[in-house]
Every structure is written in C-alpha cells, then in structure tokens.
Design an enzyme around this catalytic site. Structure first.
Site, mmCIF file in Angstrom:
data_model
loop_
_atom_site.group_PDB
_atom_site.id
_atom_site.type_symbol
_atom_site.label_atom_id
_atom_site.label_comp_id
_atom_site.label_asym_id
_atom_site.label_seq_id
_atom_site.Cartn_x
_atom_site.Cartn_y
_atom_site.Cartn_z
ATOM 1 N N HIS A 160 0.833 -1.203 0.000
ATOM 2 C CA HIS A 160 0.000 0.000 0.000
ATOM 3 C C HIS A 160 0.870 1.256 0.000
ATOM 4 O O HIS A 160 2.026 1.219 0.435
ATOM 5 C CB HIS A 160 -0.865 0.042 1.274
ATOM 6 C CG HIS A 160 -1.990 -0.940 1.304
ATOM 7 N ND1 HIS A 160 -2.216 -1.768 2.393
ATOM 8 C CD2 HIS A 160 -2.968 -1.212 0.400
ATOM 9 C CE1 HIS A 160 -3.291 -2.511 2.150
ATOM 10 N NE2 HIS A 160 -3.767 -2.197 0.955
ATOM 11 N N CYS A 247 -2.704 0.018 9.773
ATOM 12 C CA CYS A 247 -3.710 -0.928 9.263
ATOM 13 C C CYS A 247 -4.713 -1.365 10.325
ATOM 14 O O CYS A 247 -5.823 -1.767 9.997
ATOM 15 C CB CYS A 247 -3.042 -2.200 8.740
ATOM 16 S SG CYS A 247 -1.641 -1.956 7.693
HETATM 17 N N1 GLY Z 1 -2.856 -9.175 4.563
HETATM 18 C C1 GLY Z 1 -3.205 -7.822 4.395
HETATM 19 C C2 GLY Z 1 -3.785 -7.574 3.066
HETATM 20 O O1 GLY Z 1 -3.282 -8.149 2.126
HETATM 21 O O2 GLY Z 1 -4.746 -6.885 2.873
#
Ligand code: GLY
Length: 261
Positions: A160, A247
């Site tokens: 991300h 996250c």
């Molecule tokens: N494991 C986190 C994601 O891939 O969204």
C-alpha cells in the site's frame, strides 16, 4: 478526542492475503496479544477505542483501515481490491453511519484505505494492486467538493501507499524514498526511514504520540530526533500478515460532521 475503530484478530489470520511477502507460520494468539497491546496503547493516549464485531471467517478483518477513509466532513466506505476482503466493509459502514455522512466506492472502482494518505488538505492515493484509477477518481469526486486536493501516485514495490509513506505528524511525512516518489511530498517536512529499515515508513499519528513498531529502532530514533513523542508497540506477528500500525485502526476526530448535520 479521537475515535479508534479496531477489529479483533481473526482465528483464520494465517489464511490472510499476501502480496509482497512469503507466507510464514503465524501464531494467532501472539498476534491477538500484540493487537490487544496496540489497543491499550491507543487508550493510554486518550483514544476512544471501539472494537467492531469479530469476523472469524475474514482472515484480514483486523486490518480495518482498508475498509473506509474518514475525514471530518464525511467517510468513504471502500471497495477493497482483494475480493476476499470486500465483505469486511459492512461493519465499518454500520459503525460510521452515526458519525459521518457516508459515500461508497462502487464497482469497477477499488480502493484500500491503506492506499489513502491525507496530509493536511492533500489526499494522496496510491495506485497499487489494490487501488485502481477508477477508485481514485471516485474518491476525488467525493473529497474535492470539501476542499481536498487529491493526487495519485504509483505504488509497485510494496502493498500500500502507507507501506511507503505516512503522516507521522501534521505536515510531516515519514517515507521510504526507495518505494515512493519522494518529490510528491515536497510541500511537506520529510523524514526518511533508516536505509536498513525499508518497512519502517508506517507510523500512526495518534495525536499525543506517534504509535510505531518496535522493530524499527533506528527510524524511531530519527522520529525522536525530529521532536516527536513515540510509543512503540510489538507488531512482528501481525507484520507476517503484511499488517502494520496504521492498518489496525480507523483513527479519526470525534467531532466531525454527523450523518444528520
Ligand atoms: N494481509 C493484508 C492484506 O493483504 O490486505
């Protein structure tokens, strides 16, 4: 006061999505303990921690950041890029409906919250394996009427945008210049990760302090030398699932516009 929406670690975490990391055995109990300590850290910093309902069938549900992006004026419920994660958004929408007017990313758009980085009134959207140009355009249409400037940038070396850059403090970006175009952030103060800690660009500004993974001691020192107060948390078990400190919560001001205002 900030509200932090969190979600319990799923017993199926070991079946999580992985994009840039090799699968390694995950100790779910240890991940849950680290997550509990993370929530406790946020409480100690004055956040109102509100866990969403457990989602045992959704391995990645703990990474609640990907399900919505929350601004003072509205919240945008995402459409995650990984099909396995799309059903995670309902719980976030339910919790946010009483707190903000809601907008939704619609197909064929995809957005993961981890790709959306707000620095003051500029919102950077990473175009990644999870977030596409159509999703970014929908986000821009939702945000620009509220005075936000939306900018896209390519993300290819990490999962991300917020794996590569985060707002460690208002107007201050912590970044890994090897993973993102640092020039995109030229208007802001910049702190680079220590070159030995490429995964260290993810920091959570919780207001009273920066919540930061204990694994990145050299970059933590850089944050502290910059005058930031840092609270470290152990995240290494969740990191095996490609998770990091941002996250694990949706963190936003409690004083935003409500759905009826
Ligand atoms: N494991 C986190 C994601 O891939 O969204």
């Amino acid at each position: 006061m900030k509200i932090a929406l969190t979600r319990p670690v799923s017993p199926s975490l070991a079946r999580c999505e992985l994009t840039h990391m090799a699968r390694a055995p995950i100790d779910v109990a240890r991940a849950a303990a680290q997550h509990a300590a993370y929530e406790e850290c946020l409480r100690a910093l004055g956040c109102d921690v509100r866990p969403l309902p457990a989602a045992p069938g959704h391995p990645d549900a703990v990474f609640v950041e990907d399900t919505a992006v929350v601004f003072d004026e509205l919240a945008v419920i995402t459409r995650p890029g990984a099909a396995s994660r799309r059903a995670e958004t309902g719980a976030a929408a339910e919790a946010l409906a009483a707190l903000r007017p809601l907008r939704y990313i619609e197909a064929p758009g995809t957005v993961d919250g981890g790709d959306v980085l707000a620095v003051e009134r500029t919102v950077f959207v990473g175009l990644s394996t999870r977030t596409n140009a159509e999703g970014a355009a929908q986000l821009a249409r939702a945000l620009e009427p509220h005075g936000y400037a939306v900018r896209t940038l390519a993300v290819s070396s990490c999962l991300h945008l917020k794996s590569a850059a985060t707002a460690a403090a208002p107007g201050t970006v912590l970044l890994n210049p090897g993973w993102v175009d640092a020039g995109a952030f030229r208007a802001f103060e910049r702190i680079d990760v220590d070159p030995a800690e490429p995964l260290g660009a993810n920091a959570l500004n919780a207001g009273a302090a920066v919540v930061y993974a204990a694994a990145f001691a050299r970059t933590r020192d850089r944050l502290q030398r910059h005058g930031l107060t840092v609270r470290t948390v152990e995240m290494d078990e969740l990191a095996k699932a490609e998770g990091a400190v941002t996250c694990c919560s949706l963190l936003f001001a409690s004083h935003g516009a409500t759905a009826t205002s």
